[in-house]
Design an enzyme around this catalytic site. Structure first.
Site: not given
Ligand code: ADE
Ligand code: ZN
Length: 349
Positions: A25, A205, A208, A286
């Protein structure tokens, strides 16, 4: 089953750094360091709204996902030519190799670039060449995952897929990223179905900032093979049970979660609970240029904050290989190297 030897707390950070690992990721545009943003702006004769590298870095103070995304998309606007994408990919892979990453599955956001008139071939060819060169010269294996921006329409995602298909041999799968709240996975059900028909791997994703319902629909509608982040699964016992039973990996990003205030204090991060509940959790960076650390910083800081042990370290690295889309033969080699790294570490204690 490998019996993980005990390792003293003071030696644990060195073990975390030394162990081989996969990164699953990483948004390549999120690896663009301020220094490289300035160098590319100068090379491409583009103005920047910040007077210096330090001023840009000082602007990296986020309150949530959207506040980060606004500055992340602005940073990516210095990328114009194939060589720019190559340089960005190459810089990340060189840095990841220093952290003993042996395999990376790299997200890229083509719509961020095609919307500015950059051809998708420019993006994919530059990144693919960086992956190939890094394999030859650094020994790190890397593949690409094309992400659709979820704040845009499904029609836009379909058009992007169409443009990318002549280059399908240069990426292994598709993902879904950008602003989560208000853009549930099911918005992209048809385009993901098409991607699966084409034989592409599928990740998304979910969970989150968004609720467990988004993780359910990433699994049931998109048929995601891995969930990126997924930390909100912890609120839903039935979902936790399903993720554990089906060994659906979560690609967790501790420093991102801290900086975007999902877990403002790393001590409260639930990675340890996810692992102890039997989930296939992994550690990832990330957007390392924006969140203050690459993969080893994520490992060492979340371990220091939550008191995880060598057993957790082994499980996380092993999970990263298990959850990757690499060949079974490569996975066996890396799992072997992981055991060797632990054995060697203890022998030298
Ligand atoms: N694009 C880049 N980082 C991201 C994240 N943490 N969540 C969603 N989209 C992203
Ligand atoms: Zn991400």
């Amino acid at each position: 089953m490998f019996k993980v030897p005990p390792v003293s707390a003071d030696r644990l950070p060195a073990l975390l750094r030394a162990m081989p690992k996969a990164e699953l990721h990483i948004h390549i545009e999120g690896s663009l360091e301020p220094e490289l943003i300035f160098a590319l702006a100068q090379r491409n004769d583009l103005p920047l709204p910040y007077p210096s590298v330090e001023a840009l870095r000082n602007a990296y103070a986020f309150t949530n996902l959207q506040s980060f995304l606004d500055i992340y998309y602005a940073g990516a606007s210095v990328l114009l030519h194939e060589q720019d994408f190559y340089d960005m990919g190459r810089a990340y892979l060189a840095r990841a190799a220093l952290d003993n990453v042996v395999h990376a599955e790299i997200f890229f956001d083509p719509q961020t670039h095609t919307a500015r008139g950059v051809a998708i071939e420019t993006v994919i060819n530059g990144l693919h060449r960086a992956c190939e060169d890094a394999h030859t010269t650094l020994g790190i294996s890397a593949s690409l995952i094309l992400c659709f921006l979820r704040h845009l329409s499904e029609d836009d995602a379909f058009a992007t897929l169409e443009q990318a298909l002549p280059l399908q041999d240069k990426f292994i799968g598709v993902g879904l990223d950008s602003s989560e709240l208000g853009h549930p996975p099911e918005k992209f059900g048809r385009v993901f179905a098409r991607c699966r028909e084409l034989g592409l791997h599928v990740v998304a994703h979910a969970g989150e900032e968004g609720p467990p319902a988004y993780i359910w629909s990433a699994l049931d509608v998109l048929k995601a093979e891995r969930i990126d982040h997924g930390v909100q699964a912890f609120q839903d016992a039935a979902l936790m049970q399903r993720l554990a039973q089906e060994r659906i990996a979560l690609t967790v990003c501790p420093l991102s979660n801290q900086k975007l205030r999902v877990f403002p204090d790393l001590k409260d991060h639930n990675l340890r609970q996810l692992l102890d509940a039997g989930l296939c959790a992994t550690v990832n960076s990330d957007d390392p240029a924006y969140f203050g650390g690459y993969i080893n910083d994520n490992f060492t800081q979340v371990f220091a904050a939550t008191g995880m042990t060598a057993r957790h370290a082994y499980q996380l690295a092993s999970n990263s290989f298990e959850a990757s889309f690499a060949s079974d033969a490569d996975k066996r080699v890396w799992q072997h190297r992981l055991k060797d790294a632990f054995d060697r570490f203890v022998e030298h204690d």
